[in-house]
Design an enzyme around this catalytic site. Structure first.
Site, PDB file in Angstrom:
ATOM      1  N   THR A  15       6.134  -9.203  -5.298  1.00 15.03           N
ATOM      2  CA  THR A  15       7.310  -8.437  -5.745  1.00 15.03           C
ATOM      3  C   THR A  15       8.500  -8.705  -4.824  1.00 15.03           C
ATOM      4  O   THR A  15       9.570  -9.149  -5.275  1.00 15.03           O
ATOM      5  CB  THR A  15       6.972  -6.922  -5.740  1.00 15.03           C
ATOM      6  N   ASP A 203       1.604   5.389   3.645  1.00 21.65           N
ATOM      7  CA  ASP A 203       2.814   4.553   3.647  1.00 21.65           C
ATOM      8  C   ASP A 203       3.994   5.345   4.236  1.00 21.65           C
ATOM      9  O   ASP A 203       4.707   4.852   5.122  1.00 21.65           O
ATOM     10  CB  ASP A 203       3.123   4.109   2.206  1.00 21.65           C
ATOM     11  N   LYS A 207       6.200   4.856   7.852  1.00 22.47           N
ATOM     12  CA  LYS A 207       7.674   4.839   7.924  1.00 22.47           C
ATOM     13  C   LYS A 207       8.170   5.907   8.897  1.00 22.47           C
ATOM     14  O   LYS A 207       9.131   5.679   9.645  1.00 22.47           O
ATOM     15  CB  LYS A 207       8.253   5.042   6.528  1.00 22.47           C
ATOM     16  N   GLY A 304      10.948  -1.426  -4.777  1.00 21.78           N
ATOM     17  CA  GLY A 304      11.259  -2.329  -5.893  1.00 21.78           C
ATOM     18  C   GLY A 304      11.762  -3.675  -5.400  1.00 21.78           C
ATOM     19  O   GLY A 304      12.228  -3.825  -4.271  1.00 21.78           O
TER      20      GLY A 304
END
Ligand code: NAP
Ligand code: HSE
Length: 429
Positions: A15, A203, A207, A304
């Site tokens: 991606t 995840d 971060k 994305g």
């Protein structure tokens, strides 16, 4: 001064890698003016050459041999977008040791080995940049490292996982089923290769570890972060939240307190008027509080293909400028403090509890007295439904220390009149 061409290698063509390839092509005409050089993708490391061939104009750049990249002295910048701890960790280390700057989107790795890899970059006078590792397209690492560096930052907080925000938004706004929403997030390229990392809060935890380390100048690793995901959140909790004027969001919180660094990720009920409540779909938002700047909020696409490629390429351009200007790399580990980590049991919060209890007189009073005996003060309590010999009660507490609430829960476990605690969600503010 300068270099006519800077050769780049891309590791991974999934991606993010595909997005990076596209942005590299789109930006090529602007590069001479913007960078005083031109970036060329010399090699792309992939696992499956045939699959990758469909995605590139020139298949001669494809390889599945890492040595072809690390041993090529003409390659100055390596972009790692394969993900995972290994072999990504080894490749990044070898690239830095070989004098190549590295740009990565890999929060798994940076949240665990960030300090060590930054030291390697510094020792070898090259850059290691990882803007895309936190909050996709939102610039947050750069601002924390540079623009806000004259502040004592006391808090970094927000929605930092696109997949879970997308799932919770779809469940809340469209009544979509959890698995349907997760499938859509995966198809849209938001989810990790293994979405467990998203839905269990790992995840977001990575971060938070990265942002806390930079903001507080003290190393916080993934294992220092308390994580809870969204898998226990039900349509019923979402409906209760709505009734009470709240929405449920997965929030990451990092605070620099007198008792140590608080670093945690968990679902939270937030008032529907709060700016974070309106952050929907794959969007992320990060609040930062600094002593000089006061409050700052960053908002944008948190995941994305193209948003993440934007962050990666911003770093690639910065690394390229350093090469052109022969500045020898300027990133280094900024963790010059050693702050203790505060335990989750010591945090103070409000809590929403949904419990299934026996439907008989005195139960509500007993529940209230167990909470009171454990120093848990109640802000709101109501019996919400009755079915046969069961009743459901909802309790919202005042601010309490988490260990006190846990003591009360242990007592409930031993009481036959409390059949289950179906939901325990922290409340914002
Ligand atoms: P992805 O779609 O799964 O892409 C990863 C690619 O790397 C795949 O094409 C995979 O090949 C390839 N790969 C894996 N191991 C390899 C190896 N040993 N040698 C060569 N190629 C290898 O993942 P992604 O979403 O692009 O994410 C990449 C990184 O960016 C991860 O660190 C992720 O956490 C981070 N990130 C992602 C986003 C996002 O929105 N997706 C946002 C921010 C950061 P196969 O196709 O053969 O498996
Ligand atoms: N899986 C991550 C997310 C990608 O959903 O936020 C961006 O880091």
């Amino acid at each position: 001064m300068g270099k006519d061409v800077i050769n780049v290698a891309l590791l991974g063509l999934g991606t993010v890698g595909t997005g990076v390839y596209k942005v590299m092509k789109q930006q090529e005409p602007e590069m001479p003016e913007k960078l005083n050089t031109v970036l060329k993708i010399k090699k792309i490391l992939v696992r499956n050459l045939e699959k990758a061939a469909k995605k590139v104009e020139d298949t001669s750049v494809l390889t599945n041999d890492w040595k072809e990249i690390v041993q090529d002295e003409s390659i100055d910048i390596v972009i790692e977008v394969m993900g995972g701890l290994e072999p990504a960790g080894t490749y990044i280390k070898e690239a830095l040791l070989a004098g190549k700057s590295v740009v990565t989107a890999n929060k798994d790795l940076i949240a665990v080995r960030g300090g060590e890899l930054l030291d390697t970059a510094q020792e070898n006078h090259v850059d290691l940049m990882f803007e895309a590792s936190v909050a996709g397209g939102i610039p947050i690492i750069g601002p924390l490292k540079d623009s806000l560096s004259a502040n004592y930052i006391s808090e970094v907080m927000g929605i930092v996982n696109g997949t879970t925000n997308f799932i919770l938004s779809k469940m809340t706004e469209e009544g979509m089923d959890y698995y349907q929403a997760l499938t859509a997030a995966t198809q849209l390229g938001y989810a990790e290769a293994d979405p467990t990392a998203d839905v269990e809060g790992y995840d977001a935890g990575r971060k938070i570890a990265i942002m806390a380390s930079i903001a507080f100048h003290s190393r916080v690793t993934f294992e220092d972060v308390y994580t809870e995901g969204i898998t226990q959140i039900t349509a019923k909790d979402i409906a209760y939240a709505r009734e009470l004027g709240w929405v449920i969001k997965l929030l990451g919180v990092a605070k620099n307190t007198a008792e140590g660094v608080e670093a945690r990720v968990h679902p939270m009920l937030i008032p529907k008027e709060h700016p974070l409540a309106t952050v929907s779909g794959s969007y992320n938002a990060v609040f930062v509080h600094g002593d000089a700047v006061d409050d700052v909020m960053f908002y944008g696409r948190g995941a994305g293909e193209m948003p993440t490629a934007s962050a990666v390429m911003g770093d690639v351009f910065a690394a390229a400028k350093n090469i052109v200007n022969r500045s020898g790399g300027f990133t280094r580990c900024g963790c010059y403090k050693k702050l203790p980590i505060k335990k989750i049991d010591d945090i103070i919060s409000r809590y929403f509890l949904r419990m299934e209890v026996e439907n008989k007189p005195g139960v509500l009073a007993t529940v209230a007295s167990v909470l009171g005996n454990n120093s848990v003060s109640i802000a709101q309590v109501s019996q919400t439904s009755k079915q046969g010999d069961s009743a459901e009660i909802v309790v919202v507490t005042d601010h309490v220390r988490e260990c006190h609430l846990k003591d009360a829960l242990l007592t409930f476990q031993k009481m036959s009149m409390v059949k289950s605690v179906s939901a325990l969600i922290r409340v914002y503010g």
